[in-house]
Structure formats: C-alpha cells, structure tokens
Design an enzyme around this catalytic site. Structure first.
Site, short mmCIF file in Angstrom:
data_model
loop_
_atom_site.label_atom_id
_atom_site.label_comp_id
_atom_site.label_asym_id
_atom_site.label_seq_id
_atom_site.Cartn_x
_atom_site.Cartn_y
_atom_site.Cartn_z
N TRP A 18 11.09 24.96 24.29
CA TRP A 18 10.65 24.29 25.51
C TRP A 18 10.16 25.34 26.51
O TRP A 18 10.82 26.36 26.72
CB TRP A 18 11.80 23.51 26.12
CG TRP A 18 12.00 22.17 25.47
CD1 TRP A 18 12.64 21.92 24.31
CD2 TRP A 18 11.53 20.91 25.96
NE1 TRP A 18 12.60 20.58 24.03
CE2 TRP A 18 11.92 19.94 25.03
CE3 TRP A 18 10.82 20.52 27.09
CZ2 TRP A 18 11.63 18.59 25.19
CZ3 TRP A 18 10.53 19.18 27.26
CH2 TRP A 18 10.93 18.22 26.32
N HIS A 58 23.79 15.94 27.59
CA HIS A 58 22.50 16.58 27.86
C HIS A 58 21.80 15.95 29.07
O HIS A 58 21.13 16.63 29.85
CB HIS A 58 21.62 16.48 26.62
CG HIS A 58 20.27 17.09 26.74
ND1 HIS A 58 20.06 18.33 27.31
CD2 HIS A 58 19.04 16.63 26.36
CE1 HIS A 58 18.77 18.61 27.27
NE2 HIS A 58 18.13 17.60 26.71
N HIS A 159 16.08 8.25 26.29
CA HIS A 159 17.38 8.89 26.06
C HIS A 159 18.52 7.99 26.55
O HIS A 159 19.51 7.76 25.84
CB HIS A 159 17.46 10.23 26.79
CG HIS A 159 16.78 11.37 26.11
ND1 HIS A 159 15.43 11.59 26.21
CD2 HIS A 159 17.28 12.37 25.32
CE1 HIS A 159 15.11 12.68 25.52
NE2 HIS A 159 16.21 13.17 24.97
#
Length: 207
Positions: A18, A58, A159
C-alpha cells in the site's frame, strides 16, 4: 495426493505494498560467518502486504484481533468464480452462480494485472452483496485485489458490512491460473495476538 495450487503472492522486494505503508524487506541479521553456524534472516513488512487476511480490529477499535478468529473459516471447501473487472461487484454479478452450500467464495476479477505495481483503481464490493452472500451461508470471501473497498475509501462500507454479517476477508490472492470450480482452501493466519491482520500462505487443493 491431490495437487496443491499456490494462490499466494511472492514476498520479495518487488511485491507491491500500500502506498505509504511499510514496504517489504528481507535481510540477514546474522550470516554464517558472523554466527559461526547459521544464517538468520529478518523481515520488515506491513501486515497487509501481499496475500493476507483482515481481522475486524483493522477497521474497528473494538473488533476481534487475529488471535480471536475462528481458524476453521480459513480451511475447507471453497468455490472459485470469475467476474471480469468492472467498476464494482454486486448482486447482479453473482445471481446466476449456484451458492447453495458455499461457505468460502473466491472471486477472480483480473483487475490487478501487474503485481509489482500497486493498482491505481480496483472494482469494489458493493455492501449489498454481503447481505446476499450471508443468506446462502457464505462465511469467507476472497478477492484477487488489495481491498474489498475502494482504495481511497475512509468509511470502508464493504469491510464493515461483511464483518457485521460474519463474513471474513481474504485479500490479495492470485487466481490467474485457477479455473472456476470447487477446491479446498487452506489460508491460515499466523497466531498474532495483537494484530489487525496477518499474511497467509494461501493454497487450493484440487478435489
């Protein structure tokens, strides 16, 4: 013995991480000459490099960490399907797929062509799809992408919706040479006690 198909990204200095995150590096902390007996390596990397799972921590401070996850979700029958890259992945893309009895669904989009370069954009998973998949009993979704959401998303709706419905997330798998069909998935996370995710060595076993 049935053939194993490695669907993991190689971890070397060419793996795309990333942007702004910790890049992957491997080096020898000691070599055989220094130690008198062995080479001892060390790695530095983001947990979200290459093929990895996301734990709810996360994206949720109160979410489960890797050590709290049910390992059985990461081993067992899985179905691989192909959805050619579009802007998003939604219910219309899977409505003709037989999902009866499918608890692990792996989707090949083909959108991430060069694994040594982080993609500029990816198809995102529409949150409504999570509700649809949960109705069939899907408990894990895997993608050949670095995220289930848009790369610049701060809200991370996919998510959150997947996690709300008990669907776990496997990202960055490599499915270019995998035919659609049924396999056994093995993609175990490391026993990282405080972590928000974990690299995995993901493989498929032919049935």
């Amino acid at each position: 013995m049935k053939r194993l198909i490695d669907i993991s990204q190689r971890l070397d200095n060419h793996v795309a991480g990333w942007p702004g995150d910790t890049p992957f590096s491997f080096s020898l902390a000691w070599n055989q000459a220094q130690s008198g007996s062995v080479n001892v390596g060390k790695i530095v990397m983001s947990i979200h490099t290459g093929t990895h799972i996301d734990a709810p921590f996360h994206f949720d401070d109160e979410g489960k960490r890797v050590i709290d996850l049910d390992l059985e979700l990461y081993v067992g029958p899985a179905r691989v399907i192909h959805i050619p890259a579009t802007n998003s992945i939604g219910i219309d893309d899977v409505k003709n797929v037989n999902l009866e009895g499918v608890s692990r669904l792996l989707i090949r989009t083909g959108a991430w062509v060069n694994r040594q370069a982080f993609p500029q954009s990816i198809p995102f998973l529409e949150p409504e799809l999570a509700v649809y998949l949960a109705q069939f009993g899907v408990r894990l979704i895997g993608l050949d992408l670095p995220s289930v959401d848009l790369l610049d998303s701060k809200e991370l709706p996919a998510h959150h919706e997947l996690t709300r419905l008990g669907i776990h997330i496997l990202e960055g798998i490599v499915l270019e040479d995998v035919q659609p069909g049924d396999y056994e998935l093995i993609a175990l996370p490391l026993p990282l006690v405080e972590a928000d995710g974990s690299p995995v060595r993901a493989v498929l076993r032919e049935l």
